[in-house]
Motif scaffolding. Structure first.
Motif, PDB file in Angstrom:
ATOM      1  N   VAL A   1       0.851  -1.189   0.000  1.00 15.99           N
ATOM      2  CA  VAL A   1       0.000   0.000   0.000  1.00 15.99           C
ATOM      3  C   VAL A   1       0.886   1.239   0.000  1.00 15.99           C
ATOM      4  CG1 VAL A   1      -1.759   1.288   1.269  1.00 15.99           C
ATOM      5  CG2 VAL A   1      -1.832  -1.212   1.219  1.00 15.99           C
ATOM      6  N   SER A   2       0.624   2.145  -0.911  1.00 19.68           N
ATOM      7  CA  SER A   2       1.430   3.367  -0.992  1.00 19.68           C
ATOM      8  C   SER A   2       0.742   4.557  -0.342  1.00 19.68           C
ATOM      9  CB  SER A   2       1.745   3.701  -2.453  1.00 19.68           C
ATOM     10  OG  SER A   2       0.553   3.920  -3.191  1.00 19.68           O
ATOM     11  N   ASN A   3      -0.594   4.484  -0.199  1.00 18.20           N
ATOM     12  CA  ASN A   3      -1.298   5.648   0.336  1.00 18.20           C
ATOM     13  C   ASN A   3      -2.668   5.231   0.871  1.00 18.20           C
ATOM     14  OD1 ASN A   3      -1.602   8.619   0.650  1.00 18.20           O
ATOM     15  ND2 ASN A   3      -3.278   8.309  -0.802  1.00 18.20           N
ATOM     16  N   ILE A   4      -3.091   5.864   1.963  1.00 27.25           N
ATOM     17  CA  ILE A   4      -4.431   5.659   2.513  1.00 27.25           C
ATOM     18  C   ILE A   4      -5.094   7.022   2.647  1.00 27.25           C
ATOM     19  CG2 ILE A   4      -5.788   4.868   4.487  1.00 27.25           C
ATOM     20  CD1 ILE A   4      -3.580   2.884   5.125  1.00 27.25           C
ATOM     21  N   SER A   5      -6.276   7.149   2.078  1.00 24.30           N
ATOM     22  CA  SER A   5      -7.041   8.400   2.165  1.00 24.30           C
ATOM     23  C   SER A   5      -8.346   8.127   2.897  1.00 24.30           C
ATOM     24  CB  SER A   5      -7.333   8.957   0.763  1.00 24.30           C
ATOM     25  OG  SER A   5      -6.126   9.220   0.067  1.00 24.30           O
ATOM     26  N   ILE A   6      -8.669   8.995   3.844  1.00 23.39           N
ATOM     27  CA  ILE A   6      -9.870   8.821   4.657  1.00 23.39           C
ATOM     28  C   ILE A   6     -10.931   9.828   4.226  1.00 23.39           C
ATOM     29  CG2 ILE A   6     -10.792   8.715   6.997  1.00 23.39           C
ATOM     30  CD1 ILE A   6      -8.636   6.639   6.409  1.00 23.39           C
ATOM     31  N   TYR A   7     -12.135   9.323   3.952  1.00 22.32           N
ATOM     32  CA  TYR A   7     -13.265  10.172   3.586  1.00 22.32           C
ATOM     33  C   TYR A   7     -14.412   9.913   4.560  1.00 22.32           C
ATOM     34  CZ  TYR A   7     -10.619  10.623  -0.757  1.00 22.32           C
ATOM     35  OH  TYR A   7      -9.623  10.862  -1.677  1.00 22.32           O
ATOM     36  N   GLU A   8     -15.456  10.696   4.445  1.00 18.11           N
ATOM     37  CA  GLU A   8     -16.587  10.561   5.363  1.00 18.11           C
ATOM     38  C   GLU A   8     -17.270   9.205   5.234  1.00 18.11           C
ATOM     39  OE1 GLU A   8     -19.387  13.696   5.094  1.00 18.11           O
ATOM     40  OE2 GLU A   8     -17.985  15.276   5.693  1.00 18.11           O
ATOM     41  N   ASP A   9     -17.283   8.650   4.017  1.00 16.38           N
ATOM     42  CA  ASP A   9     -18.024   7.414   3.799  1.00 16.38           C
ATOM     43  C   ASP A   9     -17.142   6.220   3.443  1.00 16.38           C
ATOM     44  OD1 ASP A   9     -17.223   8.450   1.399  1.00 16.38           O
ATOM     45  OD2 ASP A   9     -19.094   8.023   0.333  1.00 16.38           O
ATOM     46  N   ALA A  10     -15.817   6.392   3.430  1.00 14.95           N
ATOM     47  CA  ALA A  10     -14.953   5.273   3.053  1.00 14.95           C
ATOM     48  C   ALA A  10     -13.493   5.596   3.346  1.00 14.95           C
ATOM     49  CB  ALA A  10     -15.117   4.939   1.569  1.00 14.95           C
ATOM     50  N   ALA A  11     -12.701   4.527   3.399  1.00 14.57           N
ATOM     51  CA  ALA A  11     -11.243   4.643   3.444  1.00 14.57           C
ATOM     52  C   ALA A  11     -10.721   4.045   2.148  1.00 14.57           C
ATOM     53  CB  ALA A  11     -10.681   3.893   4.644  1.00 14.57           C
TER      54      ALA A  11
ATOM     55  N   GLY B   1       7.474   9.063  14.927  1.00 12.06           N
ATOM     56  CA  GLY B   1       8.866   8.652  15.005  1.00 12.06           C
ATOM     57  C   GLY B   1       9.457   8.669  16.398  1.00 12.06           C
ATOM     58  N   ARG B   2       8.602   8.722  17.425  1.00 12.99           N
ATOM     59  CA  ARG B   2       9.111   8.788  18.799  1.00 12.99           C
ATOM     60  C   ARG B   2       9.878   7.522  19.162  1.00 12.99           C
ATOM     61  NH1 ARG B   2       6.862   7.438  23.844  1.00 12.99           N
ATOM     62  NH2 ARG B   2       4.813   7.012  22.953  1.00 12.99           N
ATOM     63  N   LYS B   3      10.958   7.701  19.889  1.00 12.69           N
ATOM     64  CA  LYS B   3      11.769   6.571  20.316  1.00 12.69           C
ATOM     65  C   LYS B   3      10.972   5.684  21.269  1.00 12.69           C
ATOM     66  CE  LYS B   3      14.993   6.955  23.476  1.00 12.69           C
ATOM     67  NZ  LYS B   3      16.247   7.297  24.199  1.00 12.69           N
ATOM     68  N   PRO B   4      11.071   4.360  21.136  1.00  6.63           N
ATOM     69  CA  PRO B   4      10.367   3.466  22.063  1.00  6.63           C
ATOM     70  C   PRO B   4      10.829   3.689  23.501  1.00  6.63           C
ATOM     71  CG  PRO B   4      11.209   2.254  20.168  1.00  6.63           C
ATOM     72  CD  PRO B   4      11.813   3.617  20.105  1.00  6.63           C
ATOM     73  N   ASP B   5       9.961   3.369  24.440  1.00  6.19           N
ATOM     74  CA  ASP B   5      10.312   3.481  25.856  1.00  6.19           C
ATOM     75  C   ASP B   5      11.118   2.278  26.329  1.00  6.19           C
ATOM     76  OD1 ASP B   5       8.846   5.970  26.433  1.00  6.19           O
ATOM     77  OD2 ASP B   5       7.091   4.758  25.944  1.00  6.19           O
ATOM     78  N   GLY B   6      11.008   1.190  25.614  1.00  8.64           N
ATOM     79  CA  GLY B   6      11.768  -0.015  25.938  1.00  8.64           C
ATOM     80  C   GLY B   6      11.866  -0.885  24.706  1.00  8.64           C
TER      81      GLY B   6
ATOM     82  N   ILE C   1      -8.089  -2.437   8.877  1.00  6.12           N
ATOM     83  CA  ILE C   1      -7.462  -3.052  10.043  1.00  6.12           C
ATOM     84  C   ILE C   1      -5.952  -3.035   9.821  1.00  6.12           C
ATOM     85  CG2 ILE C   1      -7.252  -5.113  11.474  1.00  6.12           C
ATOM     86  CD1 ILE C   1      -9.997  -3.897  11.632  1.00  6.12           C
ATOM     87  N   ASP C   2      -5.260  -2.262  10.624  1.00 11.32           N
ATOM     88  CA  ASP C   2      -3.803  -2.169  10.522  1.00 11.32           C
ATOM     89  C   ASP C   2      -3.187  -3.275  11.372  1.00 11.32           C
ATOM     90  OD1 ASP C   2      -1.134  -1.559  10.519  1.00 11.32           O
ATOM     91  OD2 ASP C   2      -1.328   0.330  11.627  1.00 11.32           O
ATOM     92  N   ALA C   3      -2.802  -4.367  10.713  1.00  9.70           N
ATOM     93  CA  ALA C   3      -2.171  -5.494  11.401  1.00  9.70           C
ATOM     94  C   ALA C   3      -0.734  -5.658  10.914  1.00  9.70           C
ATOM     95  CB  ALA C   3      -2.971  -6.771  11.159  1.00  9.70           C
ATOM     96  N   MET C   4      -0.060  -4.526  10.702  1.00  8.14           N
ATOM     97  CA  MET C   4       1.295  -4.544  10.144  1.00  8.14           C
ATOM     98  C   MET C   4       2.381  -4.616  11.215  1.00  8.14           C
ATOM     99  SD  MET C   4       0.962  -2.013   6.817  1.00  8.14           S
ATOM    100  CE  MET C   4       0.004  -0.702   7.587  1.00  8.14           C
ATOM    101  N   GLY C   5       1.994  -4.893  12.449  1.00 10.99           N
ATOM    102  CA  GLY C   5       2.982  -5.157  13.478  1.00 10.99           C
ATOM    103  C   GLY C   5       3.627  -3.924  14.077  1.00 10.99           C
ATOM    104  N   ASN C   6       4.716  -4.177  14.817  1.00  9.91           N
ATOM    105  CA  ASN C   6       5.397  -3.106  15.544  1.00  9.91           C
ATOM    106  C   ASN C   6       5.911  -1.993  14.641  1.00  9.91           C
ATOM    107  OD1 ASN C   6       5.371  -4.142  18.325  1.00  9.91           O
ATOM    108  ND2 ASN C   6       6.614  -5.801  17.513  1.00  9.91           N
ATOM    109  N   PHE C   7       6.257  -2.345  13.407  1.00  9.87           N
ATOM    110  CA  PHE C   7       6.866  -1.365  12.517  1.00  9.87           C
ATOM    111  C   PHE C   7       5.894  -0.883  11.444  1.00  9.87           C
ATOM    112  CE2 PHE C   7      10.261  -3.976  14.289  1.00  9.87           C
ATOM    113  CZ  PHE C   7      11.064  -2.989  14.849  1.00  9.87           C
ATOM    114  N   SER C   8       4.614  -0.898  11.781  1.00  8.38           N
ATOM    115  CA  SER C   8       3.594  -0.391  10.870  1.00  8.38           C
ATOM    116  C   SER C   8       3.879   1.068  10.511  1.00  8.38           C
ATOM    117  CB  SER C   8       2.215  -0.490  11.532  1.00  8.38           C
ATOM    118  OG  SER C   8       1.289   0.369  10.908  1.00  8.38           O
ATOM    119  N   PRO C   9       3.864   1.413   9.229  1.00  8.30           N
ATOM    120  CA  PRO C   9       4.077   2.814   8.843  1.00  8.30           C
ATOM    121  C   PRO C   9       2.967   3.733   9.345  1.00  8.30           C
ATOM    122  CG  PRO C   9       3.458   1.468   6.939  1.00  8.30           C
ATOM    123  CD  PRO C   9       3.735   0.526   8.061  1.00  8.30           C
TER     124      PRO C   9
END
Length: 384
Positions: free
Chosen positions: A18-28, A60-65, A44-52
């Motif tokens: 997926v290169s881009n996601i656009s959100i509208y009132e009636d659809a994604a 881009g915040r650094k993880p706490d652990g 459903i974003d199931a792309m894991g810990n490194f999901s874009p």
């Protein structure tokens, strides 16, 4: 499972990104890298810990652990009938330019009677000088034969396993966009002391399935409504103290054997208190009653370890944990006493109110760890 998915009308796009996601009132709307367009009511974003998407939400915040894991599955173990959930035989050691406390996990692999999986893992403060996975693997190849009492000459390495599992204090992650819901590791619903959230997802799958179905059915797909599916859970937040206490860090005022001493004191106390205390903890489920009993027994048996805990994790972390500890007790009270009062009235509520209250009741139950039960264990023993 794949056949059932296909039978129900599901379509799988393999080898696509997926290169881009656009959100509208009636659809994604998703735009694939090959130019195709897909429209959906809910993503459903199931792309894991490194999901874009998660990276964008966290800016881009650094993880706490972070938990670093290396391991392998090998064939050739003649003694292969036992398992270790967590094992440690050494104190904090220097790894590269940092300090690390190694833990081990081992269990028979399901692929064959002589095949066994072993993991070596460590918890760290994410810093530039933190150990590299390559450095951990070098130590793993040296230490694993000693840990398992074998020689690599007698083993056939089937596969090598490694991973990085970042964790954040502000988890689970609330929905930041309409029509997009983080799921599994992407939501941060896993315990900070576990590597990978498969077990956690298994526990939450039932409530998430029902909740997502109700959200779609009633069109409750705004960010606020979706956030109720990934609510604050004090038992998850309370686990942060354990992650901090088990993280290797060079501290001149804390003994290098502190982590092992703390683990020994905790597990010794939990073993004395029995299965209702020990088993939930081993499955990353923190409950108020067992936690109070364990902490009380540790303080009675090992009072001198308390100052080291303060030095190890620091006063701010302990104060923050105390708030989650109080909320854990509060959620336990709400789920035990208020839930039975409000639940019979749910069917009479309007759809939106009913949806919101069902999510609140689930948050209390799961946030207090009360979804975990030992009943199945008792039934198994009776059958034996």
């Amino acid at each position: 499972m794949r056949n059932r998915f296909d039978f129900l009308g599901g379509v799988i796009f393999e080898g696509c990104s997926v290169s881009n996601i656009s959100i509208y009132e009636d659809a994604a709307v998703l735009q694939l890298a090959d130019g195709r367009i897909l429209s959906s009511r809910l993503i459903i974003d199931a792309m894991g810990n490194f999901s874009p998407v998660v990276r964008q939400i966290r800016r881009g915040r650094k993880p706490d652990g972070v938990c670093l894991v290396v391991g392998s599955c090998c064939r050739g173990f003649k003694e292969n009938s036992t398992s270790d959930v967590i094992f440690s035989s050494a104190s904090v050691k220097k790894v590269g330019n940092s300090e690390a406390q190694y833990f081990w996990e081992a269990f028979p692999a399901g692929s064959g009677p002589l095949e066994r999986t072993t993991y070596m893992f460590t918890y760290l403060y994410p810093e530039p000088e933190s150990p590299l996975l390559e450095e951990l693997l070098e130590d793993y190849w040296e230490l694993m034969p000693k840990y398992q009492g074998v020689s690599f000459d007698d083993l056939e390495v089937l596969r090598v396993i490694y991973g990085i599992f970042p964790t954040y204090c502000d988890s689970p992650l609330p929905a930041a966009f309409d029509r997009v819901l983080q799921f599994g590791d992407a939501s941060g619903i896993q315990s900070p002391v576990s590597f990978g959230g498969f077990g956690s997802l298994t526990r939450h799958l039932g409530r998430l399935t029902i909740g997502i179905h109700e959200a779609i059915e009633n069109n409750f797909l705004d960010a606020e409504s979706l956030s109720l599916l990934n609510p604050y859970m004090p038992n998850l937040s309370a686990s942060w103290l354990f992650q901090r206490a088990m993280s290797g860090k060079k501290q001149s005022d804390v003994s290098p054997t502190f982590i092992n001493e703390l683990l020994f004191a905790n597990f010794q106390s939990m073993e004395k208190l029995g299965d209702p205390v020990l088993r939930p903890f081993l499955q990353d489920v923190i409950q108020f009653g067992p936690l109070v009993k364990t902490l009380g027994l540790v303080m009675l048996n090992k009072p001198l370890i308390i100052p080291s805990i303060f030095k190890k994790v620091g006063l701010p972390v302990l104060l923050d944990w105390s708030g989650h500890f109080v909320m854990l007790g509060f959620y336990t009270f709400l789920s035990s006493f208020f839930d039975p009062v409000i639940r019979p009235w749910l069917s009479s509520f309007p759809a939106k109110t009913k949806y919101e209250w069902k999510r609140k009741l689930e948050a209390w139950k799961y946030g207090a760890g009360l979804d975990y039960s030992l009943n199945y264990l008792s039934e198994s023993k009776k059958e034996e």
